[in-house]
Design an enzyme around this catalytic site. Structure first.
Site, PDB file in Angstrom:
ATOM      1  N   ASN A 167      55.095  50.573  41.387  1.00 49.42           N
ATOM      2  CA  ASN A 167      54.935  51.055  42.765  1.00 49.42           C
ATOM      3  C   ASN A 167      56.194  50.735  43.564  1.00 49.42           C
ATOM      4  OD1 ASN A 167      54.577  48.338  44.055  1.00 49.42           O
ATOM      5  ND2 ASN A 167      52.897  48.295  42.583  1.00 49.42           N
ATOM      6  N   ASP A 201      46.858  48.124  40.070  1.00 46.61           N
ATOM      7  CA  ASP A 201      45.412  48.014  39.881  1.00 46.61           C
ATOM      8  C   ASP A 201      44.997  48.398  38.475  1.00 46.61           C
ATOM      9  OD1 ASP A 201      44.761  47.129  42.463  1.00 46.61           O
ATOM     10  OD2 ASP A 201      45.110  49.151  43.241  1.00 46.61           O
ATOM     11  N   LYS A 257      58.633  54.768  21.380  1.00 48.08           N
ATOM     12  CA  LYS A 257      58.660  55.763  22.451  1.00 48.08           C
ATOM     13  C   LYS A 257      57.737  56.954  22.136  1.00 48.08           C
ATOM     14  CE  LYS A 257      61.745  58.708  25.017  1.00 48.08           C
ATOM     15  NZ  LYS A 257      62.984  59.441  24.978  1.00 48.08           N
ATOM     16  N   PRO A 317      43.335  42.675  35.960  1.00 48.83           N
ATOM     17  CA  PRO A 317      42.626  41.605  36.660  1.00 48.83           C
ATOM     18  C   PRO A 317      43.083  41.546  38.114  1.00 48.83           C
ATOM     19  CG  PRO A 317      44.355  40.714  35.247  1.00 48.83           C
ATOM     20  CD  PRO A 317      44.262  42.177  34.949  1.00 48.83           C
ATOM     21  N   ASP A 318      42.201  41.152  39.016  1.00 47.39           N
ATOM     22  CA  ASP A 318      42.587  40.958  40.410  1.00 47.39           C
ATOM     23  C   ASP A 318      42.986  39.486  40.569  1.00 47.39           C
ATOM     24  OD1 ASP A 318      42.499  40.386  43.246  1.00 47.39           O
ATOM     25  OD2 ASP A 318      41.726  42.422  43.438  1.00 47.39           O
ATOM     26  N   PHE A 335      47.356  39.838  50.980  1.00 45.51           N
ATOM     27  CA  PHE A 335      47.983  40.891  51.770  1.00 45.51           C
ATOM     28  C   PHE A 335      47.182  42.175  51.598  1.00 45.51           C
ATOM     29  CE2 PHE A 335      52.204  40.220  53.759  1.00 45.51           C
ATOM     30  CZ  PHE A 335      52.169  38.833  53.733  1.00 45.51           C
ATOM     31  N   LYS A 361      38.273  43.262  52.756  1.00 42.87           N
ATOM     32  CA  LYS A 361      39.028  42.745  51.608  1.00 42.87           C
ATOM     33  C   LYS A 361      39.001  41.224  51.567  1.00 42.87           C
ATOM     34  CE  LYS A 361      42.020  45.521  50.345  1.00 42.87           C
ATOM     35  NZ  LYS A 361      43.129  46.446  50.347  1.00 42.87           N
ATOM     36  N   LYS A 375      37.443  39.332  48.262  1.00 41.97           N
ATOM     37  CA  LYS A 375      38.320  38.605  47.345  1.00 41.97           C
ATOM     38  C   LYS A 375      38.257  37.096  47.521  1.00 41.97           C
ATOM     39  CE  LYS A 375      41.415  42.447  46.697  1.00 41.97           C
ATOM     40  NZ  LYS A 375      42.548  42.807  45.847  1.00 41.97           N
TER      41      LYS A 375
END
Ligand code: C5P
Length: 403
Positions: free
Chosen positions: A208, A276, A286, A304-305, A323, A337, A341
């Protein structure tokens, strides 16, 4: 800071008025200041105002008999824990770089065996002049410490580097120079930052746009405040922050393992933009473009979180901060959240603009007291460095370690 003393040399520049505030800020922290006011400095602030703020006579003359009887320049240069030159003019820098000693300030600088911290202040062209830059390099090599100069509009109307650092920044630099225990000394901090990369094959990955800047700024601020700080970072393109132990990881699962291995910690700040999902299998070689034109389907499995894992961990950090990068209903989502969490605070920001990769951030702090949600704290738009410093101060306050 309390009980320390600083010898402040005030050079001749419009920024000298800020040195008066510096004396006050130091006094608030229990630091005694003695001041030398140069001839040019006297054009900008009066000896009387300096004396009133330091509560002592101001030293001005090299050959003043009374001064020599009371305190000679040698003793003056040695009696303080640190010598601070603010504003440090081009002239004072040139004198010190070349060992000139033709007035009280320069003689004191030549005679001292204490650390010297300079806060340069001058017109942008004077700062950029080859001779000033040469002197700057020489002084750094000689072990002189610097704070600033900063970029900005100057009193002379020009724009660029040359503005003296703000008094509170000079105070922070003085704290560092004296290696004083900060408000977080004795505290163990863990910070995650950057993206994670989830491999598809040896050359491709899912990732990301996280730059890691905010997390790095927080880690640096915590270390500056004295915390023993471990930064667990995904792949980013920024320099390691000073005073921080850096551990590099690539995937979410590596990041989780590194975080669990780092426990116990007093505070954990999870800024990483953890992927995620990850491809269910990472091919060993490849993946080839399909000859029969069938596009390979990527099957994703959940990662996993890390934040939630730490939230339910037997060695859960005393203060767990997550965050939330959101593009809509920023605060509402952050409140949900936080509970989901098991975090104590969520720092939420709106990333629909150019926050990711940018240098500024506008955050909202979501927390709870006795299980009840507190109203969100909206911080104004500021630099990511400022967010780091403010968050470190808030953490110190929460942990009962405020200065
Ligand atoms: O659910 P969301 O990704 O918005 O949550 C963001 C917070 O959770 C951040 O603090 C992030 O570091 C953390 N997180 C995590 N592990 C994940 C996903 C998010 O620790 N797999």
């Amino acid at each position: 800071m309390r009980g320390k003393s600083v010898l402040l040399i005030i050079g001749g520049g419009i920024a000298a008025y800020k040195s008066l505030e510096l004396i006050r800020r130091l006094a608030e922290r229990g630091v005694k200041t003695r001041a030398i006011l140069t001839r040019a400095g006297e054009e900008f602030v009066t000896p009387l105002s300096v004396a009133a703020l330091t509560g002592e006579k101001v030293f001005q003359d090299l050959f003043s008999l009374t001064d020599e009887a009371e305190m000679g320049h040698i003793q003056l240069s040695r009696s303080a824990d640190l010598v601070v030159v603010a504003p440090a003019t081009a002239d004072l820098m040139a004198k010190m770089a070349n060992g000139l000693a033709n007035d009280l300030a320069s003689t004191t600088l030549l005679a001292t065996h204490k650390k010297v911290l300079m806060a340069p202040a001058m017109n942008v062209r004077m700062w950029q002049a080859a001779s000033t830059q040469r002197n700057f390099e020489t002084l750094k090599r000689d072990g002189v410490l610097f704070v600033g100069p900063e970029d900005g509009e100057m009193a002379c109307g020009e724009f660029g580097p040359g503005r003296m650092a703000e008094p509170l920044e000079i105070v922070a630099a003085i704290e560092r120079a004296l290696a004083l225990p900060g408000p977080l000394s004795g505290i163990r901090a863990l910070v995650t930052a950057g993206p994670t990369q989830e491999p598809l094959d040896p050359v491709r990955f899912l990732a990301n746009r996280s730059s890691g800047k905010q997390g790095y700024a927080i880690a640096e601020a915590l270390a500056r405040a004295g915390a023993e700080t471990l930064l667990i970072s995904g792949p980013v393109d920024i320099a390691p922050p000073s005073g921080v132990k850096l551990m590099r990881v690539t995937t979410a699962r590596e990041m989780l393992a590194a975080c669990e291995a780092a426990l116990p910690a007093d505070v954990a700040v999870m800024t990483a933009a953890v992927a995620d999902w990850r491809p269910d299998i990472a091919a060993n070689s490849k993946i080839k473009k399909n000859t029969d034109r069938v596009v390979p389907l990527i099957k994703l499995v959940e990662n996993p979180d890390i934040l939630a894992t730490l939230g339910a961990h037997p060695r859960r950090p005393r203060l767990l901060i997550g965050f939330a990068a959101e593009t809509e209903n920023v605060v509402q989502n952050a409140v949900a959240k936080r509970k989901a969490k098991g975090a104590d605070w969520i720092v939420a920001n709106d990333v629909s603009g150019d926050v990711m990769g940018g240098d500024r951030n506008r955050v909202h702090i979501v927390s709870a007291k006795n299980g009840k949600d507190e109203p969100a704290e909206d911080w104004p738009d500021m630099t990511k460095t400022e967010v780091g410093a403010r968050l470190a101060a808030r953490i110190a306050q929460y942990l009962g370690h405020a200065a």
